[in-house]
Design an enzyme around this catalytic site. Structure first.
Site, short mmCIF file in Angstrom:
data_model
loop_
_atom_site.label_atom_id
_atom_site.label_comp_id
_atom_site.label_asym_id
_atom_site.label_seq_id
_atom_site.Cartn_x
_atom_site.Cartn_y
_atom_site.Cartn_z
N CYS A 175 0.82 -1.20 0.00
CA CYS A 175 0.00 0.00 0.00
C CYS A 175 0.86 1.26 0.00
CB CYS A 175 -0.93 0.00 1.20
SG CYS A 175 -2.20 -1.26 1.13
N TYR A 212 -7.95 -8.84 6.78
CA TYR A 212 -8.96 -8.12 6.02
C TYR A 212 -10.19 -9.02 5.81
CZ TYR A 212 -5.19 -4.79 5.66
OH TYR A 212 -4.19 -3.90 5.99
N ARG A 266 -3.94 -14.61 -2.01
CA ARG A 266 -3.05 -14.42 -0.86
C ARG A 266 -3.79 -14.84 0.40
NH1 ARG A 266 1.11 -9.61 0.80
NH2 ARG A 266 2.46 -10.97 -0.42
N LEU A 298 10.73 -11.45 4.87
CA LEU A 298 12.15 -11.24 5.17
C LEU A 298 13.06 -12.04 4.25
CD1 LEU A 298 12.10 -11.06 9.09
CD2 LEU A 298 12.00 -9.19 7.42
#
Length: 353
Positions: free
Chosen positions: A25, A181, A229, A300
């Site tokens: 975002c 979400y 996702r 990461l």
């Protein structure tokens, strides 16, 4: 031959390498419209050599935005604003992709650098919705529980947004069912406390995600890939976990999803995440092996050797990089040099190589 720079077929597309820009975002849109920032931000990653450049979580409806500054795909003007961006990405060798999302109870908040607290309705905010009542955390807005008509609208909004994404020139769509979400809120028993056809048991909790996938596939061409996702675990007792993720991924494979982008967390503020380099990669590997579906690894991943190792060990089919590509838009070119393969360099930059 480097695994990281091996082409990857997804339906009719052949991705030039296994590096994707993770959707990040930017909180830089007005009325859901992407602008010059998005062209330069996304375009530089295409010039930098990524195989897939995925635009940020893009709301399927105004109330699906995380913040008032999110990009959207709920009207024609937004699709038209995306078109020159997708054209630029494709012209420079990247597959233009977009993540379609609905923030649910984590909507109507300020951009991170503005404090992340709720935006009141009288200051440009809106009534947020969720599978059940209960805020995400202190300072977040109180959601209204979605009724059957509201759920039908959400499904229709995803379908319409996918159609607009196609018209805007995107060649890959990812459905966002992670990070706390709306779709993730329906998946997890920690946030879905319904006792109707949309909640309770596993089959009821996964229903909305499956129906959204079906609705998107109705308008998204068979020749183009569809990604999903998920958060593989809530990192919280009694929540969504890897076993449920594997079971879901078996179902979405049969529903027309081509790759699962495997992240984790984001549902509840009391999560306990075990951070470390590549800490989410094992989830992608477990899903890939047990569900028989292609996966993308995130979390990461910061070096060429690390990304190469993920693919060489067959833990995933793609690596999606976020913060590392914010730090270095040309990571793919630098990684290619490190791995001793030809770098994806545009002709305009060839004299530097």
């Amino acid at each position: 031959m480097s695994r990281l720079f091996a082409p990857f077929a997804q339906r009719s597309l052949v991705l030039r390498n296994r590096i994707a820009v993770s959707p990040m975002c930017q909180y830089s849109a007005t009325d859901g419209l992407p602008g010059a920032w998005h062209l330069v931000h996304l375009g530089s990653r295409a010039v930098g050599g990524a195989g897939v450049v995925m635009a940020e979580a893009t709301a399927v409806s105004p109330e699906g935005r995380i913040s008032p500054s999110d990009t959207g795909m709920w009207n024609v003007a937004q699709a038209e604003a995306w078109a020159p961006i997708t054209a630029f990405l494709g012209a420079h060798g990247a597959v233009p992709a977009v993540q379609l999302a609905h923030a649910g109870r984590k909507a109507s908040t300020r951009a991170p650098w503005e404090g992340r607290d709720a935006v009141p309705v009288d200051a440009g905010g809106w009534q947020v919705v969720a599978p059940s009542v209960g805020t995400y955390d202190a300072g977040y807005p109180e959601p209204a529980m979605l009724d059957a008509a509201g759920i039908d609208r959400v499904i229709g909004d995803f379908r319409a947004a996918a159609q607009r994404a196609l018209e805007a020139g995107f060649e890959l769509v990812e459905i966002h069912a992670a990070h706390g979400y709306l779709l993730h809120q329906f998946l997890s028993p920690l946030t879905n406390r319904r006792d109707d056809a949309w909640g309770g048991g596993f089959e009821q909790r996964i229903r909305l995600t499956l129906e959204v996938i079906t609705a998107v596939r109705e308008v998204w061409p068979e020749r183009l890939p569809l990604w999903l996702r998920i958060s593989a675990t809530d990192w919280a007792e009694g929540g969504w976990d890897p076993e449920q993720s594997i079971a879901l991924c078996r179902r979405v494979r049969d529903a027309g999803v081509d790759l699962v982008d495997v992240s984790s967390g984001g549902l509840v503020p009391w999560q306990r995440i075990e951070l470390g380099p590549g800490y989410q990669v094992p989830f992608a590997g477990a899903i890939r092996r047990a569900a028989g579906i292609a996966t993308g690894a995130v979390g990461l991943i910061t070096s060429a050797a690390q990304a190469e190792d993920v693919l060489a060990r067959e833990e995933a089919d793609m690596v999606l990089l976020g913060r590392e590509l914010l730090r270095d838009p040309y990571f793919p070119q630098h990684a290619a040099r490190e791995l001793g393969v030809e770098a994806p360099v545009p002709v305009q930059y060839a004299r530097a190589w």
